[in-house]
Design an enzyme around this catalytic site. Structure first.
Site, mmCIF file in Angstrom:
data_model
loop_
_atom_site.group_PDB
_atom_site.id
_atom_site.type_symbol
_atom_site.label_atom_id
_atom_site.label_comp_id
_atom_site.label_asym_id
_atom_site.label_seq_id
_atom_site.Cartn_x
_atom_site.Cartn_y
_atom_site.Cartn_z
ATOM 1 N N HIS A 124 0.998 -1.516 -0.028
ATOM 2 C CA HIS A 124 0.150 0.416 0.438
ATOM 3 C C HIS A 124 0.816 1.140 0.482
ATOM 4 O O HIS A 124 1.573 1.148 0.602
ATOM 5 C CB HIS A 124 -0.579 0.427 0.995
ATOM 6 C CG HIS A 124 -1.761 1.128 1.230
ATOM 7 N ND1 HIS A 124 -1.968 1.486 1.666
ATOM 8 C CD2 HIS A 124 -3.367 0.951 1.175
ATOM 9 C CE1 HIS A 124 -2.998 2.634 1.790
ATOM 10 N NE2 HIS A 124 -3.731 2.152 1.896
ATOM 11 N N ASP A 201 2.956 -4.671 8.316
ATOM 12 C CA ASP A 201 2.007 -3.968 8.292
ATOM 13 C C ASP A 201 1.024 -4.774 8.758
ATOM 14 O O ASP A 201 0.522 -5.333 7.194
ATOM 15 C CB ASP A 201 1.990 -3.115 6.603
ATOM 16 C CG ASP A 201 0.681 -2.462 5.894
ATOM 17 O OD1 ASP A 201 -0.195 -2.411 7.454
ATOM 18 O OD2 ASP A 201 0.323 -1.857 4.783
ATOM 19 N N GLN A 204 -4.545 -5.106 6.822
ATOM 20 C CA GLN A 204 -5.424 -6.163 6.536
ATOM 21 C C GLN A 204 -5.404 -7.697 6.689
ATOM 22 O O GLN A 204 -6.745 -8.169 6.421
ATOM 23 C CB GLN A 204 -5.545 -6.222 5.040
ATOM 24 C CG GLN A 204 -5.335 -5.133 3.993
ATOM 25 C CD GLN A 204 -6.557 -4.504 3.768
ATOM 26 O OE1 GLN A 204 -8.131 -5.193 4.565
ATOM 27 N NE2 GLN A 204 -7.154 -2.827 4.194
ATOM 28 N N LYS A 227 -10.376 -0.495 10.609
ATOM 29 C CA LYS A 227 -10.476 -1.350 10.269
ATOM 30 C C LYS A 227 -11.133 -2.943 11.055
ATOM 31 O O LYS A 227 -11.317 -4.109 10.350
ATOM 32 C CB LYS A 227 -9.658 -2.445 8.662
ATOM 33 C CG LYS A 227 -9.296 -0.732 7.869
ATOM 34 C CD LYS A 227 -7.183 -1.432 7.490
ATOM 35 C CE LYS A 227 -6.989 -0.779 6.474
ATOM 36 N NZ LYS A 227 -8.277 0.159 5.321
ATOM 37 N N CYS A 366 -5.142 2.305 -3.777
ATOM 38 C CA CYS A 366 -4.294 3.000 -2.573
ATOM 39 C C CYS A 366 -2.753 1.996 -3.464
ATOM 40 O O CYS A 366 -1.949 1.642 -2.322
ATOM 41 C CB CYS A 366 -3.712 3.039 -1.275
ATOM 42 S SG CYS A 366 -4.998 4.264 -1.443
#
Ligand code: PLP
Length: 408
Positions: A124, A201, A204, A227, A366
């Site tokens: 991202h 990261d 997600q 999220k 993104c």
């Protein structure tokens, strides 16, 4: 033992799912961008504003002490949720983006011209641009790991990139476009064999997978509350204590200091050293209600439910949409389906689905370098969460079929 999954019960906890869009019942399949929010989280925020708002860490009065206690309770909950060693390793941020910027800015102060940071082509922008800022400031070099046709990382290339100039590896746990679940534990072990720290990261991954930072042995792990059924504007940076202690502050201001004079300022201990200014303490407190939601339903149950929706929807799309191309077919994949149909523009599909009350995302998500690698301008993306149903998947596929027939 986790409870049996009842999706109707889960849906009942989310008032926004009762809404109509364009006169049609909402079918929300944009969960990768942000999830909907359970009533308990919203009510907690409302109660704070109606009944008990007071700033944290600043007062002896009852409301301030209670606000501080609620914020610190969330910190303990997050520590347990990701199995960190201590609350000192849990830094509240504005989101994944700020967490990565914090590490790049602060940890990155020790980088020199010619040092190398390993990223992947599926990142991202949040895990690209902060490193590029360092590139232009310091002259570091970025090494970018490629993917295969299924959207899985080339792990041989990854390993081959390590050398004595490598100072950091930073990669996503789960791709927000391809859905690929990367083998981060092995990738971290590889980096550590070369003495290189790793930032993961987790934007997600954290809503869908059990995160155990000690098992992964990651040095930094970042994610966002919004999220994970929580409030917007809240994120978590996990960092190993020794590393965080060795890093200079990211921002200066109130809360992050020990003592201030014009001659010399000392900084607060962890985690406050990295939390300058008044945080979104209302949102932080309410985030613990989102964790309550996830734990009451059971993350394992959510994961299994989403996996089933992914399998079911993918098969149904393949069977009923001629000209379909799905981007991301990794063996380990999260419930994200990025696709194109023939040469129909993704925006057209997204717009017409919206007219049917179906919210999907269109565009580059993104991840422009990934789009370039795939040789496409963008995709349509449907992504699932705990509250989505098989009936919604059916409505999505039949809606898509209609839309595609119209656009052809
Ligand atoms: N990383 C990944 C993989 C994402 O999917 C996202 C958001 O979609 C981000 C980072 C940025 O998250 P935020 O906007 O919450 O900071």
């Amino acid at each position: 033992m986790e409870r049996v999954y009842n999706v109707a019960d889960v849906r009942g906890m989310f008032p926004s799912l009762q809404n109509k869009v364009q006169g049609k019942p909402l079918i929300y399949l944009d969960n990768t961008a942000t999830s909907q929010t359970p009533r308990t989280v919203v009510e907690d925020i409302v109660s704070d504003y109606y009944e008990r708002k007071a700033n944290v860490h600043r007062g002896v009065h009852t409301l301030s002490q209670e606000a501080t206690a609620r914020q610190e309770e969330t910190r303990r909950r997050v520590r347990d949720y990701i199995n960190a060693d201590s609350v000192e390793e849990i830094i509240f941020t504005r989101g994944t983006t700020e967490g990565i910027n914090l590490v790049a800015s602060s940890y990155g102060q020790r980088f020199h011209e010619g040092d190398e940071v390993i990223l992947t082509v599926m990142e991202h922008h949040a895990n690209i641009v902060p490193w590029q800022l360092l590139q232009s400031r310091v002259g570091i070099k970025l090494r970018v790991v490629d993917i295969n046709d299924k959207g899985e990382l080339d792990l041989e290339q990854y390993e081959s990139y390590f050398n004595d100039r490598t100072v950091m590896a930073s990669f996503t746990h789960v791709s927000n476009v391809l859905g690929t679940i990367n083998p981060v534990r092995d990738m971290i072990a590889t980096a550590h064999r070369h003495g290189v720290p790793v930032l993961v990261d987790g934007a997600q991954a954290s809503p869908h997978l059990r995160i155990d930072v000690r098992y992964l042995d990651c040095d930094f792990y970042v994610f966002s509350s919004h999220k994970m059924y929580g409030p917007t504007g809240i994120g978590i940076l996990y960092g190993k204590k020794a590393l965080l202690e060795s890093m200079p502050p990211y921002q200066g201001g109130g809360e992050m200091i020990g003592h201030v004079s014009f001659e010399h300022t000392t900084f607060a201990d962890l985690p406050y050293k990295f939390e300058a200014g008044t945080p979104d303490f209302v949102g932080i407190a309410a985030f613990s209600k989102a964790l309550d939601f996830i734990e009451s339903v059971g993350l394992g149950n959510i994961e299994a439910h989403e996996e089933e929706l992914l399998r079911y929807t993918t098969e149904k799309m393949r069977a009923s949409i001629p000209g379909l191309r799905i981007y991301g077919e990794a063996r380990h994949k999260s419930a994200v389906i990025s696709f194109l149909v023939d040469d129909i523009h993704p925006y057209d599909i997204g717009m017409l689905l919206d007219g049917l009350g179906i919210a999907v995302r269109t565009g580059h998500h993104c991840a422009q370098p990934l789009m370039e690698r795939l040789g496409i301008p963008g995709t349509v993306r449907a992504s699932f969460a705990a509250y989505n149903t098989v009936e919604e998947a059916d409505a999505f596929v039949s809606g898509l079929k209609r839309v595609v027939e119209m656009l052809r």
